[in-house]
Design a protein around this motif. Structure first.
Motif, PDB file in Angstrom:
ATOM      1  N   GLY A 153      36.325  42.058  43.970  1.00  0.00           N
ATOM      2  CA  GLY A 153      34.975  41.833  44.472  1.00  0.00           C
ATOM      3  C   GLY A 153      34.090  43.060  44.390  1.00  0.00           C
ATOM      4  O   GLY A 153      32.866  42.945  44.323  1.00  0.00           O
ATOM      5  N   GLN A 154      34.711  44.214  44.360  1.00  0.00           N
ATOM      6  CA  GLN A 154      33.965  45.468  44.243  1.00  0.00           C
ATOM      7  C   GLN A 154      33.815  45.909  42.784  1.00  0.00           C
ATOM      8  O   GLN A 154      33.290  46.978  42.507  1.00  0.00           O
ATOM      9  CB  GLN A 154      34.638  46.568  45.053  1.00  0.00           C
ATOM     10  CG  GLN A 154      34.699  46.286  46.544  1.00  0.00           C
ATOM     11  CD  GLN A 154      33.327  46.023  47.141  1.00  0.00           C
ATOM     12  OE1 GLN A 154      32.406  46.794  46.952  1.00  0.00           O
ATOM     13  NE2 GLN A 154      33.189  44.921  47.850  1.00  0.00           N
ATOM     14  N   GLY A 155      34.308  45.081  41.862  1.00  0.00           N
ATOM     15  CA  GLY A 155      34.077  45.348  40.444  1.00  0.00           C
ATOM     16  C   GLY A 155      35.259  45.864  39.660  1.00  0.00           C
ATOM     17  O   GLY A 155      35.181  46.013  38.435  1.00  0.00           O
ATOM     18  N   ALA A 156      36.376  46.154  40.299  1.00  0.00           N
ATOM     19  CA  ALA A 156      37.543  46.677  39.589  1.00  0.00           C
ATOM     20  C   ALA A 156      38.261  45.572  38.822  1.00  0.00           C
ATOM     21  O   ALA A 156      38.159  44.390  39.158  1.00  0.00           O
ATOM     22  CB  ALA A 156      38.527  47.312  40.577  1.00  0.00           C
ATOM     23  N   SER A 157      38.990  45.969  37.807  1.00  0.00           N
ATOM     24  CA  SER A 157      40.002  45.111  37.201  1.00  0.00           C
ATOM     25  C   SER A 157      41.276  45.378  37.979  1.00  0.00           C
ATOM     26  O   SER A 157      41.454  46.468  38.524  1.00  0.00           O
ATOM     27  CB  SER A 157      40.205  45.468  35.726  1.00  0.00           C
ATOM     28  OG  SER A 157      39.055  45.172  34.977  1.00  0.00           O
ATOM     29  N   VAL A 158      42.180  44.388  38.036  1.00  0.00           N
ATOM     30  CA  VAL A 158      43.373  44.542  38.860  1.00  0.00           C
ATOM     31  C   VAL A 158      44.612  44.064  38.117  1.00  0.00           C
ATOM     32  O   VAL A 158      44.597  43.012  37.472  1.00  0.00           O
ATOM     33  CB  VAL A 158      43.229  43.762  40.188  1.00  0.00           C
ATOM     34  CG1 VAL A 158      44.525  43.771  40.976  1.00  0.00           C
ATOM     35  CG2 VAL A 158      42.103  44.353  41.033  1.00  0.00           C
TER      36      VAL A 158
ATOM     37  N   ALA B 123      49.194  33.835  41.680  1.00  0.00           N
ATOM     38  CA  ALA B 123      48.169  34.760  42.180  1.00  0.00           C
ATOM     39  C   ALA B 123      47.202  35.136  41.064  1.00  0.00           C
ATOM     40  O   ALA B 123      45.986  35.140  41.257  1.00  0.00           O
ATOM     41  CB  ALA B 123      48.826  36.009  42.769  1.00  0.00           C
ATOM     42  N   GLU B 124      47.744  35.422  39.886  1.00  0.00           N
ATOM     43  CA  GLU B 124      46.896  35.758  38.746  1.00  0.00           C
ATOM     44  C   GLU B 124      45.946  34.612  38.418  1.00  0.00           C
ATOM     45  O   GLU B 124      44.741  34.826  38.237  1.00  0.00           O
ATOM     46  CB  GLU B 124      47.756  36.082  37.521  1.00  0.00           C
ATOM     47  CG  GLU B 124      46.940  36.366  36.272  1.00  0.00           C
ATOM     48  CD  GLU B 124      47.786  36.538  35.033  1.00  0.00           C
ATOM     49  OE1 GLU B 124      47.359  37.306  34.160  1.00  0.00           O
ATOM     50  OE2 GLU B 124      48.853  35.920  34.927  1.00  0.00           O
ATOM     51  N   ALA B 125      46.474  33.400  38.362  1.00  0.00           N
ATOM     52  CA  ALA B 125      45.637  32.241  38.035  1.00  0.00           C
ATOM     53  C   ALA B 125      44.542  32.029  39.075  1.00  0.00           C
ATOM     54  O   ALA B 125      43.385  31.770  38.730  1.00  0.00           O
ATOM     55  CB  ALA B 125      46.508  30.991  37.916  1.00  0.00           C
ATOM     56  N   GLY B 126      44.899  32.155  40.337  1.00  0.00           N
ATOM     57  CA  GLY B 126      43.914  31.978  41.396  1.00  0.00           C
ATOM     58  C   GLY B 126      42.814  33.011  41.361  1.00  0.00           C
ATOM     59  O   GLY B 126      41.629  32.688  41.504  1.00  0.00           O
ATOM     60  N   LEU B 127      43.190  34.262  41.161  1.00  0.00           N
ATOM     61  CA  LEU B 127      42.193  35.334  41.100  1.00  0.00           C
ATOM     62  C   LEU B 127      41.346  35.238  39.832  1.00  0.00           C
ATOM     63  O   LEU B 127      40.129  35.461  39.859  1.00  0.00           O
ATOM     64  CB  LEU B 127      42.878  36.702  41.178  1.00  0.00           C
ATOM     65  CG  LEU B 127      43.540  37.040  42.507  1.00  0.00           C
ATOM     66  CD1 LEU B 127      44.395  38.295  42.374  1.00  0.00           C
ATOM     67  CD2 LEU B 127      42.506  37.200  43.607  1.00  0.00           C
ATOM     68  N   ALA B 128      41.989  34.906  38.717  1.00  0.00           N
ATOM     69  CA  ALA B 128      41.270  34.827  37.441  1.00  0.00           C
ATOM     70  C   ALA B 128      40.244  33.703  37.430  1.00  0.00           C
ATOM     71  O   ALA B 128      39.264  33.766  36.689  1.00  0.00           O
ATOM     72  CB  ALA B 128      42.257  34.660  36.295  1.00  0.00           C
ATOM     73  N   ALA B 129      40.451  32.682  38.253  1.00  0.00           N
ATOM     74  CA  ALA B 129      39.470  31.593  38.337  1.00  0.00           C
ATOM     75  C   ALA B 129      38.135  32.111  38.861  1.00  0.00           C
ATOM     76  O   ALA B 129      37.074  31.635  38.460  1.00  0.00           O
ATOM     77  CB  ALA B 129      39.999  30.470  39.239  1.00  0.00           C
ATOM     78  N   THR B 130      38.192  33.088  39.750  1.00  0.00           N
ATOM     79  CA  THR B 130      36.975  33.672  40.319  1.00  0.00           C
ATOM     80  C   THR B 130      36.525  34.919  39.564  1.00  0.00           C
ATOM     81  O   THR B 130      35.333  35.201  39.474  1.00  0.00           O
ATOM     82  CB  THR B 130      37.205  34.039  41.800  1.00  0.00           C
ATOM     83  OG1 THR B 130      37.660  32.875  42.496  1.00  0.00           O
ATOM     84  CG2 THR B 130      35.937  34.554  42.460  1.00  0.00           C
ATOM     85  N   PHE B 131      37.494  35.658  39.022  1.00  0.00           N
ATOM     86  CA  PHE B 131      37.208  36.922  38.341  1.00  0.00           C
ATOM     87  C   PHE B 131      37.799  36.904  36.931  1.00  0.00           C
ATOM     88  O   PHE B 131      38.738  37.648  36.627  1.00  0.00           O
ATOM     89  CB  PHE B 131      37.793  38.093  39.141  1.00  0.00           C
ATOM     90  CG  PHE B 131      37.345  38.144  40.574  1.00  0.00           C
ATOM     91  CD1 PHE B 131      36.101  38.659  40.902  1.00  0.00           C
ATOM     92  CD2 PHE B 131      38.157  37.679  41.596  1.00  0.00           C
ATOM     93  CE1 PHE B 131      35.674  38.710  42.219  1.00  0.00           C
ATOM     94  CE2 PHE B 131      37.745  37.725  42.919  1.00  0.00           C
ATOM     95  CZ  PHE B 131      36.497  38.235  43.233  1.00  0.00           C
ATOM     96  N   PRO B 132      37.263  36.055  36.057  1.00  0.00           N
ATOM     97  CA  PRO B 132      37.849  35.915  34.718  1.00  0.00           C
ATOM     98  C   PRO B 132      37.802  37.216  33.917  1.00  0.00           C
ATOM     99  O   PRO B 132      36.837  37.970  33.991  1.00  0.00           O
ATOM    100  CB  PRO B 132      37.000  34.831  34.062  1.00  0.00           C
ATOM    101  CG  PRO B 132      35.742  34.774  34.852  1.00  0.00           C
ATOM    102  CD  PRO B 132      36.066  35.236  36.239  1.00  0.00           C
ATOM    103  N   GLY B 133      38.902  37.459  33.197  1.00  0.00           N
ATOM    104  CA  GLY B 133      38.974  38.618  32.317  1.00  0.00           C
ATOM    105  C   GLY B 133      39.268  39.932  33.003  1.00  0.00           C
ATOM    106  O   GLY B 133      39.300  40.971  32.362  1.00  0.00           O
TER     107      GLY B 133
END
Length: 88
Positions: free
Chosen positions: A31-36, A49-59
């Motif tokens: 949310g603060q702009g980092a890649s994780v 977890a990856e799929a869930g996060l990537a849905a909101t923060f793709p790429g």
């Protein structure tokens, strides 16, 4: 959550981030702009977890499952973060 501090162009490795507090930390960093790079011991939980996060923060999310108590896993996490996810 609004941006508290800018992390755009940064990459974070969050161990234990397939659930719970680690997952929440990964979400805030994204949310603060980092890649994780997310990590958890169980491959299925880490992939979820990856799929869930990537849905909101793709790429901006990549997962690597494994026990960070094993040197090879720790080394691979660093390689993924530095070589594969390093800011351009």
């Amino acid at each position: 959550m609004g941006e508290l501090f800018g992390l755009s162009g940064s990459t974070a490795v969050v161990t234990g981030s397939s659930r719970g507090i680690g997952l929440a930390i990964a979400r805030v960093l994204l949310g603060q702009g980092a890649s994780v790079v997310v990590n958890g011991y169980a491959a299925d939980e880490t992939a979820a977890a990856e799929a869930g996060l990537a849905a909101t923060f793709p790429g901006r999310v990549v997962a690597l499952a494994g026990d960070v108590g094993e040197a090879e896993v720790g080394q691979r996490l660093v390689e993924v973060a530095v070589l594969d996810r390093a800011p351009a």
